[in-house]
Scaffold this motif. Sequence first.
Motif, PDB file in Angstrom:
ATOM      1  N   PRO A  49      -0.076   8.072   4.407  1.00  0.00           N
ATOM      2  CA  PRO A  49      -0.888   6.909   4.793  1.00  0.00           C
ATOM      3  C   PRO A  49      -0.080   5.907   5.610  1.00  0.00           C
ATOM      4  CG  PRO A  49      -0.293   6.794   2.466  1.00  0.00           C
ATOM      5  CD  PRO A  49       0.127   8.152   2.941  1.00  0.00           C
ATOM      6  N   TYR A  50      -0.780   5.197   6.467  1.00  0.00           N
ATOM      7  CA  TYR A  50      -0.138   4.135   7.225  1.00  0.00           C
ATOM      8  C   TYR A  50       0.194   2.980   6.286  1.00  0.00           C
ATOM      9  CZ  TYR A  50      -1.830   6.694  11.296  1.00  0.00           C
ATOM     10  OH  TYR A  50      -2.076   7.666  12.231  1.00  0.00           O
ATOM     11  N   LEU A  51       1.126   2.152   6.707  1.00  0.00           N
ATOM     12  CA  LEU A  51       1.547   1.041   5.871  1.00  0.00           C
ATOM     13  C   LEU A  51       0.413   0.036   5.650  1.00  0.00           C
ATOM     14  CD1 LEU A  51       5.128   0.290   7.238  1.00  0.00           C
ATOM     15  CD2 LEU A  51       4.422   1.864   5.442  1.00  0.00           C
ATOM     16  N   THR A  52       0.390  -0.502   4.451  1.00  0.00           N
ATOM     17  CA  THR A  52      -0.611  -1.497   4.088  1.00  0.00           C
ATOM     18  C   THR A  52       0.086  -2.760   3.601  1.00  0.00           C
ATOM     19  OG1 THR A  52      -0.703  -0.739   1.792  1.00  0.00           O
ATOM     20  CG2 THR A  52      -2.219   0.319   3.369  1.00  0.00           C
ATOM     21  N   ASN A  53      -0.680  -3.811   3.422  1.00  0.00           N
ATOM     22  CA  ASN A  53      -0.129  -5.043   2.886  1.00  0.00           C
ATOM     23  C   ASN A  53       0.436  -4.820   1.499  1.00  0.00           C
ATOM     24  OD1 ASN A  53      -0.915  -7.680   1.067  1.00  0.00           O
ATOM     25  ND2 ASN A  53      -0.013  -8.233   3.047  1.00  0.00           N
ATOM     26  N   SER A  54      -0.242  -3.987   0.698  1.00  0.00           N
ATOM     27  CA  SER A  54       0.236  -3.694  -0.664  1.00  0.00           C
ATOM     28  C   SER A  54       1.607  -3.036  -0.620  1.00  0.00           C
ATOM     29  CB  SER A  54      -0.761  -2.803  -1.406  1.00  0.00           C
ATOM     30  OG  SER A  54      -1.973  -3.477  -1.629  1.00  0.00           O
ATOM     31  N   HIS A  55       1.799  -2.105   0.321  1.00  0.00           N
ATOM     32  CA  HIS A  55       3.090  -1.420   0.461  1.00  0.00           C
ATOM     33  C   HIS A  55       4.178  -2.423   0.855  1.00  0.00           C
ATOM     34  CE1 HIS A  55       5.730   2.023   1.777  1.00  0.00           C
ATOM     35  NE2 HIS A  55       6.282   1.019   2.432  1.00  0.00           N
ATOM     36  N   ILE A  56       3.926  -3.186   1.898  1.00  0.00           N
ATOM     37  CA  ILE A  56       4.929  -4.133   2.396  1.00  0.00           C
ATOM     38  C   ILE A  56       5.304  -5.150   1.325  1.00  0.00           C
ATOM     39  CG2 ILE A  56       5.432  -5.896   4.108  1.00  0.00           C
ATOM     40  CD1 ILE A  56       5.335  -3.084   5.255  1.00  0.00           C
ATOM     41  N   PRO A  62      10.147  -7.565  -6.886  1.00  0.00           N
ATOM     42  CA  PRO A  62      10.767  -6.838  -8.001  1.00  0.00           C
ATOM     43  C   PRO A  62       9.771  -5.853  -8.621  1.00  0.00           C
ATOM     44  CG  PRO A  62      11.212  -9.193  -8.152  1.00  0.00           C
ATOM     45  CD  PRO A  62      10.180  -9.027  -7.085  1.00  0.00           C
ATOM     46  N   ALA A  63      10.267  -4.684  -9.004  1.00  0.00           N
ATOM     47  CA  ALA A  63       9.389  -3.645  -9.536  1.00  0.00           C
ATOM     48  C   ALA A  63       8.594  -4.116 -10.741  1.00  0.00           C
ATOM     49  CB  ALA A  63      10.214  -2.413  -9.893  1.00  0.00           C
ATOM     50  N   GLU A  64       9.209  -4.952 -11.569  1.00  0.00           N
ATOM     51  CA  GLU A  64       8.533  -5.397 -12.787  1.00  0.00           C
ATOM     52  C   GLU A  64       7.353  -6.323 -12.499  1.00  0.00           C
ATOM     53  OE1 GLU A  64      12.256  -7.980 -12.246  1.00  0.00           O
ATOM     54  OE2 GLU A  64      11.701  -5.865 -12.097  1.00  0.00           O
ATOM     55  N   SER A  71       2.095  -0.619  -6.943  1.00  0.00           N
ATOM     56  CA  SER A  71       2.743   0.588  -7.489  1.00  0.00           C
ATOM     57  C   SER A  71       2.163   1.838  -6.849  1.00  0.00           C
ATOM     58  CB  SER A  71       2.572   0.641  -9.005  1.00  0.00           C
ATOM     59  OG  SER A  71       3.231  -0.442  -9.628  1.00  0.00           O
ATOM     60  N   ASN A  72       0.849   1.877  -6.712  1.00  0.00           N
ATOM     61  CA  ASN A  72       0.201   3.035  -6.092  1.00  0.00           C
ATOM     62  C   ASN A  72       0.580   3.162  -4.624  1.00  0.00           C
ATOM     63  OD1 ASN A  72      -1.140   3.833  -8.435  1.00  0.00           O
ATOM     64  ND2 ASN A  72      -2.940   2.577  -7.995  1.00  0.00           N
ATOM     65  N   SER A  77       5.713   6.839  -0.563  1.00  0.00           N
ATOM     66  CA  SER A  77       7.052   6.536  -0.080  1.00  0.00           C
ATOM     67  C   SER A  77       8.106   7.086  -1.030  1.00  0.00           C
ATOM     68  CB  SER A  77       7.215   5.020   0.074  1.00  0.00           C
ATOM     69  OG  SER A  77       8.533   4.688   0.446  1.00  0.00           O
ATOM     70  N   ASP A  78       7.910   6.879  -2.318  1.00  0.00           N
ATOM     71  CA  ASP A  78       8.865   7.371  -3.312  1.00  0.00           C
ATOM     72  C   ASP A  78       9.037   8.886  -3.210  1.00  0.00           C
ATOM     73  OD1 ASP A  78       9.289   4.837  -4.369  1.00  0.00           O
ATOM     74  OD2 ASP A  78       7.780   5.069  -5.944  1.00  0.00           O
ATOM     75  N   ALA A  79       7.908   9.597  -3.092  1.00  0.00           N
ATOM     76  CA  ALA A  79       7.952  11.063  -3.028  1.00  0.00           C
ATOM     77  C   ALA A  79       8.627  11.535  -1.744  1.00  0.00           C
ATOM     78  CB  ALA A  79       6.540  11.633  -3.129  1.00  0.00           C
TER      79      ALA A  79
END
Length: 202
Positions: A49-56, A62-64, A71-72, A77-79
């Motif tokens: 997927p193309y980058l989204t605001n959620s991704h950026i 911080p992950a927490e 997270s979704n 990206s993680d994979a």
Amino acid sequence: MSQKILRIITSTNGDTSFSNQLSNAIIEKLAIQTETEVQTLDLTKTPLPYLTNSHISAVYAPAETHTEDQSNALKHSDAAIKTLLESDVIVIGVPLYNFGIPAVLKGWIDQVARAGKTFSYGAEGPKGLVTDKKVYLSIASGAIFSEGPYKSYDFSESYLRTVLAFLGMTDVTTFRVEGTAIPDFAENALPKALSSVEEFAF
């Protein structure tokens, strides 16, 4: 111990694709040198997927504190990063579209180019974190871009070398099958490219 090869397909032409055929030759030559394990990422069938605001926003938070959407958004990206880091060799098939790389390849780059994961910023500037990799580019084009009047029109190799180096991948070799749409060159374009692979000292 086998050498892990990540093969990235970006051409929609399947087995008839010149970039795919050239990539095949590269991988076959590598397999002669050592035992190989090939993982294929066909971006024409499973584009990222193309980058989204959620991704950026997730990248810089911080992950927490991540929301479910954040997270979704990072899962692809993680994979993709995990697969890249686990590979020893990356073979990228690159048909030249409108003087540049296919959109699906840019989509993959956008997912793997991630601060804190594949590059970092420090006092001395950016530092690539994806090291000890060998990259082969298999570039196919209807015209001739390696030399001559159209050389400055090719933004594929220069861009890929720049972004790959930024991520730490500086050992890059390019093979080209070019002139496939030019009558005087088309017939010998692929044989010439395959010969260059055969003669190369891997």
